[in-house]
Design an enzyme around this catalytic site. Structure first.
Site, short mmCIF file in Angstrom:
data_model
loop_
_atom_site.label_atom_id
_atom_site.label_comp_id
_atom_site.label_asym_id
_atom_site.label_seq_id
_atom_site.Cartn_x
_atom_site.Cartn_y
_atom_site.Cartn_z
N LYS A 126 80.63 -18.72 -6.39
CA LYS A 126 79.18 -18.64 -6.13
C LYS A 126 78.88 -19.53 -4.94
O LYS A 126 79.61 -20.48 -4.65
CB LYS A 126 78.39 -19.14 -7.35
P1 NAD Z 1 65.19 -11.92 -6.57
O1 NAD Z 1 65.06 -12.99 -5.55
O2 NAD Z 1 65.25 -10.50 -6.12
O3 NAD Z 1 63.96 -12.03 -7.62
C1 NAD Z 1 63.68 -13.20 -8.31
C2 NAD Z 1 62.37 -12.98 -9.06
O4 NAD Z 1 62.12 -14.13 -9.90
C3 NAD Z 1 61.15 -12.87 -8.14
O5 NAD Z 1 60.26 -11.90 -8.65
C4 NAD Z 1 60.52 -14.25 -8.25
O6 NAD Z 1 59.12 -14.23 -7.99
C5 NAD Z 1 60.80 -14.59 -9.69
N1 NAD Z 1 60.74 -16.02 -9.96
C6 NAD Z 1 61.26 -17.04 -9.23
N2 NAD Z 1 60.96 -18.22 -9.80
C7 NAD Z 1 60.24 -17.94 -10.90
C8 NAD Z 1 59.62 -18.73 -11.90
N3 NAD Z 1 59.72 -20.06 -11.86
N4 NAD Z 1 58.94 -18.10 -12.90
C9 NAD Z 1 58.85 -16.77 -12.93
N5 NAD Z 1 59.41 -15.95 -12.01
C10 NAD Z 1 60.09 -16.54 -11.01
O7 NAD Z 1 66.46 -12.32 -7.46
P2 NAD Z 1 67.38 -11.37 -8.32
O8 NAD Z 1 68.49 -10.91 -7.48
O9 NAD Z 1 66.52 -10.38 -9.05
O10 NAD Z 1 67.99 -12.41 -9.37
C11 NAD Z 1 67.30 -12.81 -10.54
C12 NAD Z 1 68.29 -13.42 -11.51
O11 NAD Z 1 69.31 -12.45 -11.81
C13 NAD Z 1 69.04 -14.66 -11.04
O12 NAD Z 1 69.31 -15.49 -12.14
C14 NAD Z 1 70.35 -14.08 -10.51
O13 NAD Z 1 71.39 -15.04 -10.49
C15 NAD Z 1 70.59 -13.00 -11.53
N6 NAD Z 1 71.50 -11.95 -11.12
C16 NAD Z 1 71.25 -11.22 -10.00
C17 NAD Z 1 72.13 -10.18 -9.65
C18 NAD Z 1 71.89 -9.28 -8.47
O14 NAD Z 1 72.66 -8.32 -8.30
N7 NAD Z 1 70.86 -9.49 -7.67
C19 NAD Z 1 73.28 -9.96 -10.43
C20 NAD Z 1 73.48 -10.71 -11.58
C21 NAD Z 1 72.58 -11.71 -11.90
#
Ligand code: NAD
Length: 435
Positions: A126
């Site tokens: 990561k």
């Molecule tokens: P992203 O940046 O596209 O979206 C993040 C979302 O979370 C946004 O809507 C943001 O406004 C919201 N957010 C941020 N802080 C917040 C808070 N304090 N309270 C409420 N909402 C909040 O990110 P993503 O890619 O959707 O990732 C989200 C999670 O999923 C992370 O934990 C990431 O590690 C995990 N994840 C992502 C992927 C991927 O393919 N993108 C894969 C596996 C896991």
């Protein structure tokens, strides 16, 4: 987090890397507790368990860039390779103002577990930069990404460690990383990152893959507890790549998305929010704030009357304080590490099923694996083929973990860790120690 360093099954303190503070282990401390919970189920492989309790390699880099106003700014960047026993490192890159080394270490370890849980041939890694990217211009973001890639260049590569998008990074950021790596290595290396634009060797279906995996695993888990998706009330925290796609797929399957929270606001509508319209709105405004619906206080989100709760924002969100308020019967972890171990225990006592991150959000890395395979063979699959393969892998992985949970009378998280840690440590044992 307790003030003492966690102990292993022999009652010894973990030998902490010197740069970690035993009084505040953060997400890494949560991960160590999860490993301790699984150790009694590892049989003779438990003698190798220390391997899981320390990252193989942790790189901290200074990332200086010239801002548009001519001043020089320095940011701290990280790339951690937790375990490479089963293959090259794989895991996303996060741009966020709260990124720490402890967080990146934990996220890299959860990638090792996730990749082994769905049996894709990767280790765990990561990366991240401690920066609020919303404060940077497009050009500054490009310079930041390129300099960071150059700094970690010596440890990444298509057969060494393959970054992907995570919070606040996207296909454009991956394109800059791919270009920078390629410029430094003298040839175009599409396989160095996944989550790329389709025009650069990206895969169809990758953008939706994590949310789709959340839906597939959530549907399996719901069926096992007799919960119908049609008509189910769903609450989603985070409306980004993972949360918005998961919300859309549940909406399309006839569920009612009654609450959505992002970093700015919490929307509630007991009749169900118009998810496609909300996605369209958020794609222009960058937030759900201002969309129609009742606005709740931040903490009220956890008390919303719902059947399914999907944390899809950041880690450490479901805690001992809010877990007793949760009304859902099923929690599907779209985010990485959203539930603390104390909250896990409370949810278990309350008979709320948790589909853990290491399986529920593994759809992204699974299609990343497809993308990497397609890049190596320069032969690209249809979206239908990709989605079919994704569904098959996710269902098979979930069903195997469900069986282990039933057999051992443990939570799905511990079951996923049993399956994954066994695979990692078998590889470790077969390879042996060098020299
Ligand atoms: P992203 O940046 O596209 O979206 C993040 C979302 O979370 C946004 O809507 C943001 O406004 C919201 N957010 C941020 N802080 C917040 C808070 N304090 N309270 C409420 N909402 C909040 O990110 P993503 O890619 O959707 O990732 C989200 C999670 O999923 C992370 O934990 C990431 O590690 C995990 N994840 C992502 C992927 C991927 O393919 N993108 C894969 C596996 C896991």
């Amino acid at each position: 987090m307790s003030s003492a360093a966690p102990t292993n099954i022999a009652g010894q303190k973990h030998a902490l890397p010197s740069y970690l503070n035993a009084d505040n282990l953060g997400p890494w401390g949560i991960y160590l507790q999860q490993v301790d919970r699984v150790t009694p189920y590892l049989g003779s492989l438990a003698r190798w368990v220390e391997t899981l309790k320390r990252p193989k390699r942790a790189m901290v880099v200074d990332v200086p860039i010239e801002l548009d106003n001519g001043t020089i700014a320095h940011f701290e960047g990280y790339r951690v390779q937790h375990n490479l026993s089963r293959g090259p490192g794989k895991g996303g890159v996060r741009f966020h103002q709260d990124v720490t080394l402890s967080e990146v270490m934990a996220l890299s370890a959860w990638m090792s577990v996730k990749n082994a849980a769905v049996n894709v041939p990767y280790g765990g890694a990561k990366g991240g930069i401690r920066v609020d990217p919303r404060t940077l211009s497009h050009a500054e973001l490009e310079r930041l990404t390129r300099r960071y890639t150059s700094e970690i260049n010596i440890i990444i590569g298509p057969s060494k460690d393959i970054p992907a998008p995570d919070v606040n990074t996207n296909a454009q950021v991956m394109a800059w990383m791919m270009d920078t790596y390629s410029m430094n290595s003298g040839s175009t290396a599409t396989g160095v990152v996944t989550g790329k634009p389709i025009s650069l060797g990206g895969s169809l279906g990758r953008h939706e893959a994590t949310g789709r995996g959340v839906f597939v695993v959530g549907s399996e888990a719901a069926r096992n507890i007799g919960l119908e998706i049609k008509g189910a009330r769903v609450a989603v925290q985070g409306f980004g790549n993972v949360g918005a796609v998961a919300a859309k797929l549940f909406h399309e399957a006839g569920a009612k998305v009654v609450a959505v929270q992002d970093h700015r606001t919490t929307l509630f509508d007991p009749a169900g929010l118009d998810v496609p319209a909300l996605m369209e709105y958020a794609s222009h405004s960058g937030t759900i704030e201002g969309f129609r619906g009742e606005v709740l206080r931040t903490a009220q989100f956890w008390e919303v009357d719902c059947d399914i709760l999907i944390p899809a924002a950041l880690e450490g969100q479901i805690t001992a304080e809010n877990a007793p308020q949760i009304k859902a019967r099923l929690v599907i972890e779209g985010a990485n590490g959203p539930t603390t171990p104390e909250a896990d225990d409370i949810l278990r006592e309350r008979n709320i099923l948790v589909a853990p991150d290491v399986i529920a959000n593994a759809g992204g890395v699974t299609v990343s694996y497809f993308e990497w395979v397609q890049d190596f063979s320069s032969f690209f699959w249809t979206e239908e083929e990709i989605n079919q393969r994704l569904v098959r892998i996710m269902q098979e992985a979930f069903r195997a973990i469900w069986q282990v949970a039933q057999d051992n009378k443990v939570t799905l998280r511990t079951a996923a860790f049993i399956v994954a840690c066994t695979r990692i440590l078998q590889a470790r044992e077969m390879r042996g120690l060098y020299p």
